[in-house]
Design a protein around this motif. Structure first.
Motif, PDB file in Angstrom:
ATOM      1  N   ALA A 383      14.930  -6.545  -6.770  1.00 44.01           N
ATOM      2  CA  ALA A 383      14.064  -7.464  -6.019  1.00 44.01           C
ATOM      3  C   ALA A 383      13.357  -6.759  -4.870  1.00 44.01           C
ATOM      4  CB  ALA A 383      14.888  -8.637  -5.491  1.00 44.01           C
ATOM      5  N   LEU A 384      13.749  -5.495  -4.601  1.00 41.44           N
ATOM      6  CA  LEU A 384      13.150  -4.746  -3.486  1.00 41.44           C
ATOM      7  C   LEU A 384      12.086  -3.782  -4.010  1.00 41.44           C
ATOM      8  CD1 LEU A 384      16.383  -3.807  -1.495  1.00 41.44           C
ATOM      9  CD2 LEU A 384      14.726  -5.563  -0.879  1.00 41.44           C
ATOM     10  N   ASP A 385      11.011  -3.638  -3.246  1.00 40.29           N
ATOM     11  CA  ASP A 385       9.997  -2.629  -3.571  1.00 40.29           C
ATOM     12  C   ASP A 385      10.357  -1.359  -2.800  1.00 40.29           C
ATOM     13  OD1 ASP A 385       7.756  -0.998  -3.826  1.00 40.29           O
ATOM     14  OD2 ASP A 385       6.411  -2.712  -4.040  1.00 40.29           O
ATOM     15  N   LEU A 386      11.044  -0.449  -3.468  1.00 37.12           N
ATOM     16  CA  LEU A 386      11.564   0.750  -2.799  1.00 37.12           C
ATOM     17  C   LEU A 386      10.443   1.676  -2.328  1.00 37.12           C
ATOM     18  CD1 LEU A 386      14.626   1.536  -5.104  1.00 37.12           C
ATOM     19  CD2 LEU A 386      14.595   0.320  -2.914  1.00 37.12           C
ATOM     20  N   ARG A 387       9.289   1.613  -3.001  1.00 40.56           N
ATOM     21  CA  ARG A 387       8.166   2.452  -2.573  1.00 40.56           C
ATOM     22  C   ARG A 387       7.664   2.005  -1.197  1.00 40.56           C
ATOM     23  NH1 ARG A 387       2.916   2.012  -2.595  1.00 40.56           N
ATOM     24  NH2 ARG A 387       3.033  -0.051  -3.504  1.00 40.56           N
TER      25      ARG A 387
END
Length: 419
Positions: A383-387
């Motif tokens: 669910a996280l946008d690591l970029r």
């Protein structure tokens, strides 16, 4: 020299100070409002109105009338006390350097610490204007530590809050009935924590001297009153047994959306009272040095018109460029809805309370980012946008050196003009 060019120094200090507070509005305040806007609890227009009223009220009513000229004890100016022009150049350099960095970061949508920006700029000027030994390096170490501590503490609290809301309300067969049952407890929690934030940080410039136990009792009473009011309001909502689970979840989100308006208002007041005066500290320092004919004081008066300039700059900054940082916090790290935004905001406020009483080195900006990451993690790492998170972390690391380098450039620039 300070007297000879006094008028020019004051004009530059006011212009740069206004620019700096514009940057605080575009980045720091936008970051504080990001969870409310991103979750859909309030619109960008409503966020600007709330910030305009409560940030301004916080700065004006509780911002204090005295400010430390050298922020946070980060540099020791005693060796150049008889050369006030060096400090004037340094403060002007720090203001313009931090403001430029905040402009770049806000344009790119990076939520960075405004305090770290001004500290980096002060360190840069101190290294070339006073000497390396004038910098409080252990203090720099605590800032580096805050890059890790802030998101971890804020993220852990928001994660467990979100998990509790999922278990008790969202993932049950009757979410609306359970929301009506458990929401008052969350109202008590948010009322208690936000009251503590206001007492510990929002009113510290006023002559209100409450002990820790008195603060807890006062916050508990306020939270209880809020809980009773919310209990009657929430129970007016019709929970028809025939409503689908989807419709019930929509109603649940509406309840938490209303709670977020109160928490956002209170946080804006605390931010305005605590950080606005800090942002305009260097401006007040320059004016104090010029007005006194070159005397360098550890503290200086903060005239009302300077607070007005600060409040004005913040509102303009939020309404002109604040939407970019709000987008990052509210939509790009993870998808937010009111229950998630509420968890993140409450966790951020609780972390501020814990840090202010224990001395843990944290940044409110970094806490907010960590809290949003925590609610995202409650739905899984996917669910996280690591970029996006990687870009934000990188911006935190480069804030200090970029502020320092810009400040060094402007220090030599001003010295070349006025020496």
């Amino acid at each position: 020299m300070v007297v000879e060019y006094g008028y020019i120094f004051i004009v530059l200090a006011v212009v740069f100070g206004l620019y700096m507070t514009w940057g605080i509005g575009a980045n720091d305040v936008a970051n504080a409002m990001g969870t409310s806007v991103g979750s859909g609890a309030i619109s960008v227009k409503q966020a600007i109105i709330i910030a305009a009223i409560f940030e301004f009220a916080g700065a004006f009513l509780a911002g204090g009338h005295v400010t430390k000229t050298i922020r946070k004890g980060i540099i020791d100016p005693t060796t150049v006390i008889d050369q006030p022009e060096i400090l004037v150049w340094g403060m002007l350099s720090a203001l313009i350097a931090a403001a430029i960095w905040l402009t770049v970061a806000s344009w790119l949508g990076w939520p960075v610490s405004t305090t770290h920006s001004i500290i980096g700029a002060l360190v840069g000027f101190a290294i070339v204007g006073i000497g390396v030994e004038a910098v409080n390096w252990p203090k720099i170490g605590t800032i580096v530590l805050s890059w890790l501590v802030s998101p971890v503490v804020g993220g852990a609290l928001s994660y467990f809050l979100m998990i509790s809301i999922q278990k008790l309300i969202l993932d049950t067969e009757k979410p609306l009935i359970n929301a009506k049952r458990y929401a008052p407890y969350y109202v008590f929690l948010v009322g208690f924590v936000i009251s503590l934030v206001t007492l510990f940080k929002g009113l510290k410039h006023l002559d209100i001297d409450l002990s820790v136990s008195q603060s807890f009792i006062f916050s508990g009473i306020l939270a209880l009153i809020l809980t009773i009011i919310s209990y009657f309001l929430i129970n007016k909502i019709d929970a028809s047994p025939g409503e689908s689970a989807r419709e019930q979840l929509k109603q649940v989100e509406k309840i938490f959306g209303i709670l977020m308006i109160f928490s956002a208002s209170a946080m804006a007041f605390a931010h305005g009272s605590n950080d606005v005066a800090n942002g305009i500290g260097p401006m007040a320092a320059v004016i104090s040095i010029v007005d006194s004919g070159g005397e360098v004081a550890q503290k200086s008066d903060l005239p009302i018109w300077i607070l007005l300039v600060g409040g004005l700059g913040i509102v303009i900054g939020l309404s002109t460029l604040g939407y970019r940082v709000m987008l990052t916090i509210g939509t790009k790290i993870t998808e937010l809805v009111p229950t998630r935004g509420f968890s993140a905001e409450l966790a951020a406020a609780a972390t501020v309370v814990i840090a202010s009483r224990t001395g843990i080195p944290v940044s409110t900006t970094q806490i907010a980012v960590g809290a949003v990451m925590g609610v995202g993690l409650a739905r899984g790492i996917g669910a996280l946008d690591l970029r996006v998170i990687g870009g934000i972390m990188m911006s935190w690391v480069i804030t200090l050196p970029v502020g320092a380098i810009l400040s060094i450039f402007f220090f030599y620039f001003f010295r070349g003009i006025f020496l």
